[in-house]
Design a protein around this motif. Sequence first.
Motif, PDB file in Angstrom:
ATOM      1  N   ASP A 382       0.793  -1.187   0.113  1.00 24.88           N
ATOM      2  CA  ASP A 382       0.209  -0.045   0.124  1.00 24.88           C
ATOM      3  C   ASP A 382       0.956   1.267   0.100  1.00 24.88           C
ATOM      4  O   ASP A 382       1.972   1.194  -0.384  1.00 24.88           O
ATOM      5  N   SER A 383       0.458   2.259   0.413  1.00 25.71           N
ATOM      6  CA  SER A 383       0.928   3.515   0.463  1.00 25.71           C
ATOM      7  C   SER A 383       2.098   3.608   1.383  1.00 25.71           C
ATOM      8  O   SER A 383       2.930   4.739   1.503  1.00 25.71           O
ATOM      9  N   ILE A 384       2.245   2.817   2.213  1.00 24.54           N
ATOM     10  CA  ILE A 384       3.167   3.019   3.376  1.00 24.54           C
ATOM     11  C   ILE A 384       4.226   1.914   3.186  1.00 24.54           C
ATOM     12  O   ILE A 384       4.147   0.780   2.960  1.00 24.54           O
ATOM     13  N   ILE A 385       5.481   2.525   2.831  1.00 28.21           N
ATOM     14  CA  ILE A 385       6.486   1.791   2.452  1.00 28.21           C
ATOM     15  C   ILE A 385       7.254   1.300   3.704  1.00 28.21           C
ATOM     16  O   ILE A 385       7.925   2.310   4.442  1.00 28.21           O
ATOM     17  N   ARG A 386       7.306   0.281   4.182  1.00 32.45           N
ATOM     18  CA  ARG A 386       7.717  -0.270   5.461  1.00 32.45           C
ATOM     19  C   ARG A 386       9.303  -0.737   5.379  1.00 32.45           C
ATOM     20  O   ARG A 386      10.057  -0.689   6.296  1.00 32.45           O
TER      21      ARG A 386
END
Length: 479
Positions: A382-386
């Motif tokens: 998703d839009s959160i790059i971990r």
Amino acid sequence: MKKLIIAAFAAFVPFAATWSQPKADDPVIMTINGKKVPRSEFEYSYNKNNSEGVIDKKSVNEYVDLFINYKLKVEAALDAHYDTLSSYQLEYRQYRDQQVLPALVTDDDMEAEAHKIYDETANRIGPDGLIKVSHILLRAEQQAPQAEWDAAKMRADSILQALKNGADFAELATKHSQDPGSARQGGQLPFVQRGQLVKEFEDAAFDLQPGEISEVVKTAFGYHIIKMDERKQFEPFEYHHDAIINFMEQRNMRDMIANQKVEEIVKASEGAKSKEQIMDEKADELAAKDSELKYLFQEYHDGLLLYEISNDLIWSKAAQDDAALANYFDKNKKKYAWTEPRFKGMAYHVKTQEDVQAVADCVKDLPFEDWAEALRSTFNADSIIRIRVEKGIFKEGDHALVDQREFHKDTVATPVKDYPIDATFGKMLKDGPEDYTDVRALVVADYQEQMEKEWVAQLRRQYKFKVNKKVLKTVNIHP
């Protein structure tokens, strides 16, 4: 990409025997599959590819085999009817016509078009000629309240009064104009004609004489004060001639004129000739007069044929045959052995300590080639790059973090912003790659080379060829 490859093929591209028959003063140097090759054909190809600047120059005798191999591949392409494919014919004509079209245009054609461009421009300019003005803009938005417009008008009136009292226009424009582009030039605009400015500005400007300053002029942009700098009539054709010709060349208008001429010929033939037929005839006519152009056409012709057949039989076939690549690798492992170990894995950067193990767990049971997609879908879907990951096969010196963690070198890895925790995961390969995918590019290239050699050997068995050694000795040393 294909054009570059075709250019490379031109390294040993002859022109077809059907385009050129040996003459009395141009003896046959070889016969390939029943087709006679004149000495001039071989000389052209040899000299082109052994000129100054060529690193790997060949002797005449060394070049013979390269030339024969090339000709055999072209024969194979012709026998396989690659030249009958509509896609091939279209692409060949596109390359060839890039050379033919400009040759259809004479100097008189260019002069006539230049006069046409000049006359159209002169008519647009009209009797009012061209003007160069400077202006000062006090901007007001169209939908702004009246108070904003009133304030802009007051500022404009104040500036106008200063100008009437002798203030310098350029200085006030630089300081107060809200048209930043012209303000940097003291308010000055380039020469313009009627129709290039908003009507209110244009009407006021064209009413001025050199040196005059307008009253405050209202447009949709705000309030202007206009100063007439210069008026002139459009200069005669001779004055603009060179600039118009340069403009035409930059816009590639020769091709436009040529296409118009071809369309006129098609129309005049009343259906007897197509555009393709006309271009074919013109190409043959030009080739008969200009041997360099004839050779260039043949480079396109043979280069495209060789690209298609080589791509089908060698390049794509080799690159896509995983089983054959694996087999080739297994038989030639020693060829890919390493003199120093490699780390096969990844260096990665995460935000939390928990993700260090999570990343390793995600890929530990997967094939190496599947790691990237698994990590993307698990951690960065998703839009959160971990996580941030660098995956590959690293030798010492390739990656600072890998050097530090896996090769145990005293290196300092550059921190990755917002990802404070660094880690590595993978395995050390000491003797060489595990399988062909670790060195896929090398294996593909080597396997293609092997297939190429086998193909050439098969062509040499399939087609008869004979070299006239007596004529070969006269290459570049005859009258």
